[in-house]
Design a protein around this motif. Sequence first.
Motif, PDB file in Angstrom:
ATOM      1  N   LYS A  34       0.838  -1.203   0.000  1.00 13.59           N
ATOM      2  CA  LYS A  34       0.000   0.000   0.000  1.00 13.59           C
ATOM      3  C   LYS A  34       0.874   1.254   0.000  1.00 13.59           C
ATOM      4  CE  LYS A  34      -3.762   2.367   2.314  1.00 13.59           C
ATOM      5  NZ  LYS A  34      -4.677   2.402   3.431  1.00 13.59           N
ATOM      6  N   LEU A  35       1.989   1.192   0.707  1.00 18.01           N
ATOM      7  CA  LEU A  35       2.899   2.339   0.755  1.00 18.01           C
ATOM      8  C   LEU A  35       3.480   2.633  -0.636  1.00 18.01           C
ATOM      9  CD1 LEU A  35       4.207   4.444   2.584  1.00 18.01           C
ATOM     10  CD2 LEU A  35       6.054   2.831   3.005  1.00 18.01           C
ATOM     11  N   THR A  36       3.833   1.588  -1.361  1.00 16.58           N
ATOM     12  CA  THR A  36       4.343   1.764  -2.717  1.00 16.58           C
ATOM     13  C   THR A  36       3.251   2.332  -3.620  1.00 16.58           C
ATOM     14  OG1 THR A  36       5.913  -0.044  -2.415  1.00 16.58           O
ATOM     15  CG2 THR A  36       5.406   0.577  -4.687  1.00 16.58           C
ATOM     16  N   ALA A  37       2.036   1.809  -3.497  1.00 16.40           N
ATOM     17  CA  ALA A  37       0.906   2.306  -4.285  1.00 16.40           C
ATOM     18  C   ALA A  37       0.659   3.775  -3.985  1.00 16.40           C
ATOM     19  CB  ALA A  37      -0.346   1.479  -3.997  1.00 16.40           C
ATOM     20  N   LYS A  38       0.758   4.149  -2.708  1.00 20.82           N
ATOM     21  CA  LYS A  38       0.573   5.548  -2.312  1.00 20.82           C
ATOM     22  C   LYS A  38       1.628   6.424  -2.978  1.00 20.82           C
ATOM     23  CE  LYS A  38       0.135   8.410   1.858  1.00 20.82           C
ATOM     24  NZ  LYS A  38       1.061   9.475   1.523  1.00 20.82           N
ATOM     25  N   GLY A  39       2.853   5.942  -3.049  1.00 23.64           N
ATOM     26  CA  GLY A  39       3.920   6.690  -3.707  1.00 23.64           C
ATOM     27  C   GLY A  39       3.641   6.901  -5.189  1.00 23.64           C
ATOM     28  N   TYR A  40       3.182   5.844  -5.861  1.00 25.14           N
ATOM     29  CA  TYR A  40       2.824   5.966  -7.276  1.00 25.14           C
ATOM     30  C   TYR A  40       1.657   6.941  -7.461  1.00 25.14           C
ATOM     31  CZ  TYR A  40       5.762   2.002  -8.679  1.00 25.14           C
ATOM     32  OH  TYR A  40       6.815   1.170  -8.951  1.00 25.14           O
ATOM     33  N   ARG A  41       0.662   6.845  -6.579  1.00 26.72           N
ATOM     34  CA  ARG A  41      -0.495   7.754  -6.668  1.00 26.72           C
ATOM     35  C   ARG A  41      -0.054   9.206  -6.492  1.00 26.72           C
ATOM     36  NH1 ARG A  41      -3.966   8.132  -1.634  1.00 26.72           N
ATOM     37  NH2 ARG A  41      -2.087   9.286  -1.138  1.00 26.72           N
ATOM     38  N   ASP A  42       0.772   9.445  -5.494  1.00 23.63           N
ATOM     39  CA  ASP A  42       1.214  10.816  -5.224  1.00 23.63           C
ATOM     40  C   ASP A  42       2.062  11.369  -6.370  1.00 23.63           C
ATOM     41  OD1 ASP A  42      -0.159  10.637  -2.846  1.00 23.63           O
ATOM     42  OD2 ASP A  42       1.638  10.356  -1.604  1.00 23.63           O
ATOM     43  N   THR A  43       2.900  10.540  -6.952  1.00 20.08           N
ATOM     44  CA  THR A  43       3.709  10.976  -8.095  1.00 20.08           C
ATOM     45  C   THR A  43       2.807  11.281  -9.292  1.00 20.08           C
ATOM     46  OG1 THR A  43       5.571   9.650  -7.316  1.00 20.08           O
ATOM     47  CG2 THR A  43       5.627  10.363  -9.615  1.00 20.08           C
ATOM     48  N   ALA A  44       1.812  10.431  -9.518  1.00 21.97           N
ATOM     49  CA  ALA A  44       0.861  10.669 -10.616  1.00 21.97           C
ATOM     50  C   ALA A  44       0.120  11.983 -10.388  1.00 21.97           C
ATOM     51  CB  ALA A  44      -0.122   9.507 -10.731  1.00 21.97           C
ATOM     52  N   ARG A  45      -0.297  12.235  -9.152  1.00 18.72           N
ATOM     53  CA  ARG A  45      -0.996  13.502  -8.842  1.00 18.72           C
ATOM     54  C   ARG A  45      -0.120  14.701  -9.193  1.00 18.72           C
ATOM     55  NH1 ARG A  45      -4.170  13.502  -3.097  1.00 18.72           N
ATOM     56  NH2 ARG A  45      -3.534  11.415  -2.658  1.00 18.72           N
ATOM     57  N   ASN A  46       1.155  14.620  -8.796  1.00 14.92           N
ATOM     58  CA  ASN A  46       2.073  15.725  -9.086  1.00 14.92           C
ATOM     59  C   ASN A  46       2.236  15.925 -10.582  1.00 14.92           C
ATOM     60  OD1 ASN A  46       2.578  16.373  -6.410  1.00 14.92           O
ATOM     61  ND2 ASN A  46       4.290  14.939  -6.253  1.00 14.92           N
ATOM     62  N   LYS A  47       2.393  14.834 -11.323  1.00 19.75           N
ATOM     63  CA  LYS A  47       2.561  14.932 -12.769  1.00 19.75           C
ATOM     64  C   LYS A  47       1.307  15.474 -13.451  1.00 19.75           C
ATOM     65  CE  LYS A  47       6.059  11.340 -13.388  1.00 19.75           C
ATOM     66  NZ  LYS A  47       6.336  10.026 -14.004  1.00 19.75           N
ATOM     67  N   LEU A  48       0.134  15.162 -12.879  1.00 23.88           N
ATOM     68  CA  LEU A  48      -1.128  15.639 -13.450  1.00 23.88           C
ATOM     69  C   LEU A  48      -1.464  17.049 -12.984  1.00 23.88           C
ATOM     70  CD1 LEU A  48      -3.174  12.350 -13.053  1.00 23.88           C
ATOM     71  CD2 LEU A  48      -2.479  13.406 -15.218  1.00 23.88           C
ATOM     72  N   GLY A  49      -0.643  17.579 -12.077  1.00 25.59           N
ATOM     73  CA  GLY A  49      -0.890  18.926 -11.565  1.00 25.59           C
ATOM     74  C   GLY A  49      -2.108  18.977 -10.678  1.00 25.59           C
ATOM     75  N   CYS A  50      -2.355  17.900  -9.984  1.00 26.76           N
ATOM     76  CA  CYS A  50      -3.571  17.761  -9.191  1.00 26.76           C
ATOM     77  C   CYS A  50      -3.191  17.272  -7.800  1.00 26.76           C
ATOM     78  CB  CYS A  50      -4.496  16.772  -9.890  1.00 26.76           C
ATOM     79  SG  CYS A  50      -6.028  16.522  -9.040  1.00 26.76           S
TER      80      CYS A  50
END
Length: 166
Positions: A34-50
């Motif tokens: 879950k921690l790894t998934a959270k990291g991917y989610r947070d990186t995706a949010r940053n890349k999407l500007g969201c």
Amino acid sequence: MNANRLSPRERQIVQELAGGSSLSMAAETLGISKLTAKGYRDTARNKLGCLVVAPAMVAAAYDAGALEIPAHDGSVVEMTDEQRELLPLLIAGLSTTEMSKKLFQHIERVRFNLRGLVAALGGKDHAHAVTRAYQLGLAGPRRQSVEQQQFAAPDEVLGAHPAAAP
């Protein structure tokens, strides 16, 4: 916006969230912590500007072309005016409290209408409701064509020649 630069894992996480999975379920499906998934989610949010909640991230991913909008499934959605009023606020990622203040409605009324909106769209959660809104043409690039069809003059729908009109 680096939406097209989402890594395959980031894209998978966003796709799982768009499909109505929780972060824990997405992690389990992809065989990661879950921690790894959270990291991917947070990186995706940053890349999407969201930097807000999952519904806004899903909308940003569709708008940026990082996720393909699912094909329309032929469903017809019936929403109340209050539910229709909430849809753009949900897509924008506003919290229930923010929606309540913006619409000058009691928070319990907003929660009630949000539950109704998610149900009307056939969503599993708020992020999946955003996916359904895009899929059904209630949001995103398909919205304009749906509105044009709804408000076309009767002659346009029937294909009558403009010169034949009185």
